[in-house]
Design a protein around this motif. Structure first.
Motif, PDB file in Angstrom:
ATOM      1  N   ARG A   1       0.836  -1.209   0.000  1.00 56.35           N
ATOM      2  CA  ARG A   1       0.000   0.000   0.000  1.00 56.35           C
ATOM      3  C   ARG A   1       0.867   1.253   0.000  1.00 56.35           C
ATOM      4  N   PHE A   2       1.945   1.230   0.776  1.00 57.19           N
ATOM      5  CA  PHE A   2       2.825   2.395   0.828  1.00 57.19           C
ATOM      6  C   PHE A   2       3.361   2.717  -0.555  1.00 57.19           C
ATOM      7  N   PHE A   3       3.846   1.693  -1.277  1.00 54.34           N
ATOM      8  CA  PHE A   3       4.416   1.952  -2.598  1.00 54.34           C
ATOM      9  C   PHE A   3       3.341   2.312  -3.623  1.00 54.34           C
ATOM     10  N   GLU A   4       2.143   1.794  -3.449  1.00 55.55           N
ATOM     11  CA  GLU A   4       1.043   2.210  -4.330  1.00 55.55           C
ATOM     12  C   GLU A   4       0.722   3.683  -4.130  1.00 55.55           C
ATOM     13  N   GLU A   5       0.691   4.113  -2.853  1.00 52.21           N
ATOM     14  CA  GLU A   5       0.427   5.526  -2.559  1.00 52.21           C
ATOM     15  C   GLU A   5       1.550   6.399  -3.120  1.00 52.21           C
ATOM     16  N   ALA A   6       2.795   5.929  -2.986  1.00 47.12           N
ATOM     17  CA  ALA A   6       3.926   6.690  -3.518  1.00 47.12           C
ATOM     18  C   ALA A   6       3.833   6.798  -5.035  1.00 47.12           C
TER      19      ALA A   6
ATOM     20  N   ASP B   1       1.091   6.585  -6.929  1.00 47.07           N
ATOM     21  CA  ASP B   1      -0.038   7.463  -7.286  1.00 47.07           C
ATOM     22  C   ASP B   1       0.321   8.933  -7.097  1.00 47.07           C
ATOM     23  N   ALA B   2       1.166   9.218  -6.099  1.00 38.32           N
ATOM     24  CA  ALA B   2       1.548  10.601  -5.794  1.00 38.32           C
ATOM     25  C   ALA B   2       2.752  11.061  -6.603  1.00 38.32           C
ATOM     26  N   ASP B   3       3.302  10.156  -7.430  1.00 40.37           N
ATOM     27  CA  ASP B   3       4.495  10.455  -8.214  1.00 40.37           C
ATOM     28  C   ASP B   3       5.685  10.790  -7.310  1.00 40.37           C
ATOM     29  N   THR B   4       5.766  10.077  -6.184  1.00 42.54           N
ATOM     30  CA  THR B   4       6.825  10.301  -5.201  1.00 42.54           C
ATOM     31  C   THR B   4       7.895   9.222  -5.335  1.00 42.54           C
ATOM     32  N   ILE B   5       9.150   9.647  -5.357  1.00 42.58           N
ATOM     33  CA  ILE B   5      10.280   8.723  -5.440  1.00 42.58           C
ATOM     34  C   ILE B   5      10.640   8.259  -4.026  1.00 42.58           C
ATOM     35  N   VAL B   6      10.905   6.971  -3.881  1.00 39.93           N
ATOM     36  CA  VAL B   6      11.331   6.413  -2.597  1.00 39.93           C
ATOM     37  C   VAL B   6      12.806   6.026  -2.701  1.00 39.93           C
ATOM     38  N   HIS B   7      13.594   6.486  -1.741  1.00 41.25           N
ATOM     39  CA  HIS B   7      15.013   6.153  -1.710  1.00 41.25           C
ATOM     40  C   HIS B   7      15.317   5.277  -0.500  1.00 41.25           C
ATOM     41  N   VAL B   8      16.254   4.362  -0.673  1.00 42.17           N
ATOM     42  CA  VAL B   8      16.686   3.460   0.398  1.00 42.17           C
ATOM     43  C   VAL B   8      18.184   3.659   0.591  1.00 42.17           C
ATOM     44  N   ALA B   9      18.571   4.157   1.781  1.00 42.33           N
ATOM     45  CA  ALA B   9      19.974   4.497   2.022  1.00 42.33           C
ATOM     46  C   ALA B   9      20.859   3.267   2.157  1.00 42.33           C
TER      47      ALA B   9
ATOM     48  N   ILE C   1      13.426   3.765  -5.886  1.00 39.66           N
ATOM     49  CA  ILE C   1      12.229   3.119  -6.427  1.00 39.66           C
ATOM     50  C   ILE C   1      11.362   4.235  -6.999  1.00 39.66           C
ATOM     51  N   ARG C   2      11.202   4.219  -8.299  1.00 36.37           N
ATOM     52  CA  ARG C   2      10.492   5.304  -8.971  1.00 36.37           C
ATOM     53  C   ARG C   2       8.996   4.989  -9.106  1.00 36.37           C
ATOM     54  N   PRO C   3       8.182   6.039  -9.319  1.00 35.77           N
ATOM     55  CA  PRO C   3       6.733   5.834  -9.444  1.00 35.77           C
ATOM     56  C   PRO C   3       6.331   4.876 -10.561  1.00 35.77           C
ATOM     57  N   ASP C   4       7.172   4.764 -11.611  1.00 34.73           N
ATOM     58  CA  ASP C   4       6.828   3.858 -12.719  1.00 34.73           C
ATOM     59  C   ASP C   4       7.184   2.407 -12.406  1.00 34.73           C
ATOM     60  N   GLY C   5       7.708   2.145 -11.199  1.00 29.37           N
ATOM     61  CA  GLY C   5       8.028   0.783 -10.785  1.00 29.37           C
ATOM     62  C   GLY C   5       9.491   0.420 -10.926  1.00 29.37           C
ATOM     63  N   THR C   6      10.287   1.279 -11.525  1.00 25.81           N
ATOM     64  CA  THR C   6      11.715   1.009 -11.664  1.00 25.81           C
ATOM     65  C   THR C   6      12.353   0.847 -10.281  1.00 25.81           C
ATOM     66  N   GLY C   7      13.062  -0.262 -10.089  1.00 28.31           N
ATOM     67  CA  GLY C   7      13.716  -0.519  -8.811  1.00 28.31           C
ATOM     68  C   GLY C   7      12.856  -1.266  -7.815  1.00 28.31           C
ATOM     69  N   LYS C   8      11.561  -1.385  -8.092  1.00 28.95           N
ATOM     70  CA  LYS C   8      10.648  -2.008  -7.124  1.00 28.95           C
ATOM     71  C   LYS C   8      10.921  -3.496  -6.976  1.00 28.95           C
ATOM     72  N   LEU C   9      11.181  -4.201  -8.082  1.00 34.32           N
ATOM     73  CA  LEU C   9      11.418  -5.640  -8.005  1.00 34.32           C
ATOM     74  C   LEU C   9      12.645  -5.943  -7.147  1.00 34.32           C
ATOM     75  N   ILE C  10      13.697  -5.177  -7.369  1.00 35.59           N
ATOM     76  CA  ILE C  10      14.917  -5.398  -6.574  1.00 35.59           C
ATOM     77  C   ILE C  10      14.645  -5.097  -5.105  1.00 35.59           C
ATOM     78  N   ALA C  11      13.884  -4.050  -4.828  1.00 38.55           N
ATOM     79  CA  ALA C  11      13.534  -3.715  -3.444  1.00 38.55           C
ATOM     80  C   ALA C  11      12.721  -4.835  -2.816  1.00 38.55           C
TER      81      ALA C  11
END
Length: 244
Positions: A88-93, A95-103, A110-120
């Motif tokens: 749900r968190f990544f779906e909300e991100a 939908d909001a066009d928000t990039i998620v970074h993992v330090a 992990i970009r809104p278009d799903g890039t990086g999501k599989l590896i995450a």
């Protein structure tokens, strides 16, 4: 929304668990990757399990994620260990066009278009499997130690745990500790009508601890009668003072 509105999420499983290193790693990652740190909005849940979907700060971040261009966290497992909450968190991100970074992860973006999501996702699954194995090993060690009669956890007042892990009474206490016989004398005084406060005045043991011992029928007998009918580990330890 400002050009670079950045949120950061920190979670630790216990209040005492170190969490400052998460902040430091997040800030270092941001500085290295050109993400502004001066106006980071921090969301912090301390003493919260990653499998708890009701974490206040996490829910607040999820609900307001559209306000941010980026969200940075230390590792993916900090967000959630519960699959539905994590997704749900990544779906909300997205939908909001928000990039998620993992330090600290296999992928840092992990970009809104799903890039990086599989590896995450794979990284999160591997981390969770390693966590399950660690818990299993710890639990096996605890069961083995209990089977061997070793004492686990905080030692009772007037006792110590020896190098082999077995409980033993303190017969000759150091100046900064109370021995078994001192605790026994204190409980005898309480039985004779002394207050917890006056009895604790000459001890390092607090009045609250004396009160807990005195009001616990089983534990009180450890000292007053030298008996522990329900715990062989304590019975073995008390054998050392049977002649005192």
């Amino acid at each position: 929304m400002t050009e670079e509105a950045v949120a950061a999420y920190v979670r630790s499983s216990t209040d005492k668990q170190e969490h400052e290193h998460q902040r430091d790693d997040i800030i270092n990652w941001c500085e290295t990757n050109g993400v502004p740190t001066d106006s980071i909005q921090w969301y912090v849940d301390l003493g919260q399990s990653g499998s708890d979907p009701g974490r206040e700060q996490f829910l607040e971040l999820t609900d307001s994620i559209a306000e941010f261009n980026r969200v940075v966290t230390w590792e993916v497992s900090r967000l959630s260990r519960l699959g539905s909450t994590y997704q749900r968190f990544f779906e909300e991100a997205s939908d909001a066009d928000t990039i998620v970074h993992v330090a600290n992860g296999w992928t840092d973006t992990i970009r809104p278009d799903g890039t990086g999501k599989l590896i995450a996702d794979i990284s999160a699954a591997v981390a969770e499997e390693q966590r399950r194995k660690l818990i299993s090993r710890v639990n096996s060690g605890v069961r083995r130690a209990r089977k061997e009669g070793k004492w686990l956890g905080e030692t009772p007042s007037g006792f110590t745990r020896n190098d082999q892990g077995y409980l033993r009474p303190i017969i000759n206490p150091n100046p900064d500790e109370d021995g078994y016989l001192e605790i026994r004398k204190a409980l005898e005084d309480i039985e004779d009508g002394a207050s917890y406060n006056e009895t604790a005045a000459g001890l390092t043991t607090t009045r609250q601890t004396l009160s807990r011992i005195h009001q616990d029928e089983e534990r009180r007998l450890w000292y007053l009668e030298g008996e522990a009918s329900n715990d062989d580990r304590v019975s073995e330890a008390l054998a050392d003072i049977s002649t005192q």
